[in-house]
Write an enzyme that holds these catalytic residues in place. Structure first.
Site, short mmCIF file in Angstrom:
data_model
loop_
_atom_site.label_atom_id
_atom_site.label_comp_id
_atom_site.label_asym_id
_atom_site.label_seq_id
_atom_site.Cartn_x
_atom_site.Cartn_y
_atom_site.Cartn_z
N GLY A 70 5.08 12.94 -9.02
CA GLY A 70 4.40 12.50 -10.24
C GLY A 70 5.14 11.46 -11.06
CG MET A 105 -0.79 13.75 -1.65
SD MET A 105 -0.57 12.01 -1.26
CE MET A 105 -0.17 12.14 0.48
CE LYS A 106 -7.54 18.56 -0.94
NZ LYS A 106 -7.31 19.35 0.30
CB ILE A 107 -10.81 12.53 0.75
CG1 ILE A 107 -9.78 12.06 1.78
CG2 ILE A 107 -12.03 11.63 0.72
CD1 ILE A 107 -9.49 10.59 1.77
CG LEU A 108 -11.55 11.97 -5.59
CD1 LEU A 108 -11.53 10.86 -6.65
CD2 LEU A 108 -11.56 13.34 -6.26
CG HIS A 112 -2.24 2.52 -0.41
ND1 HIS A 112 -2.36 3.80 0.10
CD2 HIS A 112 -1.78 1.75 0.60
CE1 HIS A 112 -2.00 3.79 1.37
NE2 HIS A 112 -1.65 2.55 1.70
CG ASN A 137 3.31 5.81 -9.68
OD1 ASN A 137 3.47 4.69 -10.15
ND2 ASN A 137 3.68 6.13 -8.45
C1 GRF Z 1 3.29 6.58 -4.57
O1 GRF Z 1 4.09 5.89 -3.64
C2 GRF Z 1 1.88 6.08 -4.56
O2 GRF Z 1 1.79 4.72 -4.23
C3 GRF Z 1 1.23 6.92 -3.48
O3 GRF Z 1 1.81 8.19 -3.66
C4 GRF Z 1 3.11 8.04 -4.20
C5 GRF Z 1 3.21 8.96 -5.39
O4 GRF Z 1 4.50 8.95 -5.93
N1 GRF Z 1 -0.20 6.94 -3.59
P1 GRF Z 1 4.82 9.71 -7.29
O5 GRF Z 1 4.39 11.15 -7.08
O6 GRF Z 1 4.04 9.04 -8.38
O7 GRF Z 1 6.29 9.56 -7.48
#
Ligand code: GRF
Length: 210
Positions: free
Chosen positions: A23, A98-101, A123, A25
Site C-alpha cells: 500500500g 490484485m483482483k479483477i473488477l 501499472h 501508493n
Molecule cells: C505497484 O507496483 C503498482 O504499480 C502495482 O502494484 C504495486 C503496488 O505497490 N499495480 P504498493 O502496494 O502501492 O507498494
C-alpha cells in the site's frame, strides 16, 4: 493519451482507494488527498492481513475490508458492489488491487460524458507492454533499458484501458533488479498524485486523441 477540452468541475467527487498489499501508493495518495482536500472515503483491502490495513488501523485512516479468500468470487463481488453503493463512491483508484473488477461493478462507474468508467489503475510498465503480474521483473529479465509506469482508465480487459499518464525511466548498466524496481516505484509515487489531480480537481472533460 488524453487531452482536455471542456471545463466541468469534479472537485466534490468522492473516491475510494483499493489496495491488496503493502500500500505504498495508497498511503501516498491518502496523504495527497488530505493536502488537497479531496474527498477520499478511505482505503479498501480484500486482504485482512495486508500491510495497508495495519497501517490504516495504526494511523486512524478509514478502512474497509471484505476478505476475498472467505467468499466465492460472486459473493465477494456482490459484497463489494453493495459497499461501494453504500459509501456512494464516485471514483475508484486502484493502487495494487490484485483482483479483477467484474462488469456488474464497472457498469456502476460508467460516465457517458467521457465514455469511460470512473476507475483508474496504476501499472508498473509502459503499457501495452507487460500487462499482468511481475511487470518490473519481466522487463528487467528481458534486458529492457527503458521501462516506466502507466496510469490508465480501467475497462473490461486486464491492464488494457485508455492511458491517462505514462512516464519512463532508464536502466543504468549497473542496475540490479532492486534498483530497477526502486526507480519505478519512485516514479509511481510521483505520478499517481498527478493522475488524481486530473480526475478530481480539474475541471475537465477527457477525450481520446486517438
Ligand atoms: C505497484 O507496483 C503498482 O504499480 C502495482 O502494484 C504495486 C503496488 O505497490 N499495480 P504498493 O502496494 O502501492 O507498494
Amino acid at each position: 493519451m488524453e487531452c482536455i477540452t471542456e471545463q466541468t468541475s469534479q472537485n466534490n467527487k468522492s473516491f475510494l482507494i483499493l489496495a491488496s498489499g503493502k500500500g505504498s501508493n495508497a498511503i501516498n495518495l491518502w496523504k495527497h488527498a488530505k493536502l488537497k482536500n479531496y474527498k477520499c472515503l478511505g482505503i479498501f483491502s480484500n486482504r485482512k492481513d495486508s500491510e495497508i490495513l495495519s497501517y490504516c488501523k495504526t494511523n486512524n485512516i478509514p478502512h474497509f475490508c471484505i476478505r476475498s479468500s472467505k467468499y466465492s468470487k460472486d459473493e465477494y463481488n456482490r459484497k463489494l458492489k453493495d459497499l461501494l453503493q453504500d459509501l456512494k463512491v464516485d471514483w475508484l483508484v486502484l493502487a495494487g488491487y490484485m483482483k479483477i473488477l467484474p462488469h456488474k461493478i464497472l457498469k456502476n462507474f460508467f460516465n457517458s460524458k467521457i465514455n469511460k468508467y470512473q476507475i483508474i489503475n496504476i501499472h508498473p510498465s509502459l503499457l501495452p507492454n507487460y500487462p499482468g503480474l511481475n511487470s518490473y521483473e519481466r522487463a528487467f529479465t528481458n534486458g529492457d533499458f527503458e521501462s516506466g509506469i502507466s496510469i490508465h482508465f480501467v475497462d473490461e480487459g486486464m491492464d488494457t484501458g485508455p492511458i491517462l499518464l505514462q512516464e519512463k525511466f532508464l536502466r543504468e548498466e549497473q542496475d540490479e533488479l532492486a534498483d530497477f524496481i526502486e526507480k519505478g516505484k519512485s516514479l509511481e509515487h510521483q505520478m499517481f498524485p498527478k493522475a488524481l489531480d486530473i480526475i478530481m480537481n480539474t475541471t475537465k472533460e477527457l477525450i481520446d486523441e486517438v
